[in-house]
Design a protein around this motif. Sequence first.
Motif, PDB file in Angstrom:
ATOM      1  N   VAL A  26      71.866  37.828  44.465  1.00 51.74           N
ATOM      2  CA  VAL A  26      72.876  36.820  44.420  1.00 51.74           C
ATOM      3  C   VAL A  26      72.414  35.452  44.005  1.00 51.74           C
ATOM      4  O   VAL A  26      73.092  34.817  43.203  1.00 51.74           O
ATOM      5  CB  VAL A  26      73.701  36.665  45.955  1.00 51.74           C
ATOM      6  N   ARG A  27      70.989  35.472  44.269  1.00 50.54           N
ATOM      7  CA  ARG A  27      70.351  34.279  43.765  1.00 50.54           C
ATOM      8  C   ARG A  27      69.214  34.480  43.234  1.00 50.54           C
ATOM      9  O   ARG A  27      68.584  35.493  43.466  1.00 50.54           O
ATOM     10  CB  ARG A  27      70.070  33.168  44.990  1.00 50.54           C
ATOM     11  N   ARG A  34      72.387  30.713  41.153  1.00 49.14           N
ATOM     12  CA  ARG A  34      73.194  31.769  41.603  1.00 49.14           C
ATOM     13  C   ARG A  34      72.963  32.696  40.036  1.00 49.14           C
ATOM     14  O   ARG A  34      73.051  32.186  38.905  1.00 49.14           O
ATOM     15  CB  ARG A  34      74.755  31.470  41.757  1.00 49.14           C
ATOM     16  N   GLU A  36      74.007  36.640  38.031  1.00 48.68           N
ATOM     17  CA  GLU A  36      75.051  37.876  38.057  1.00 48.68           C
ATOM     18  C   GLU A  36      74.266  38.932  37.097  1.00 48.68           C
ATOM     19  O   GLU A  36      73.561  38.707  36.269  1.00 48.68           O
ATOM     20  CB  GLU A  36      76.378  37.354  37.308  1.00 48.68           C
TER      21      GLU A  36
END
Length: 71
Positions: A26-27, A34, A36
């Motif tokens: 997530v991080r 953040r 992806e």
Amino acid sequence: MPVYVYRREDGSTFELQQRMTEDSLVRCPTTGQRVERVLQPFAPRFKGTGFYSTDHRKPKPEEQPKRAGGE
């Protein structure tokens, strides 16, 4: 273990080796931004013995050159 590519908020990317059973990040572990997961294309290559001749398309035969003069 597969290598996954992640994209940070600023657009930069990094790779991380993770187990398939692990949750995606997530991080970012270094910057805290953040992230992806970026999907990467996968193209298997069948090399070596043990594959059938039908696994690959046969090349098309060369076309005969057309004759001029209507013959």
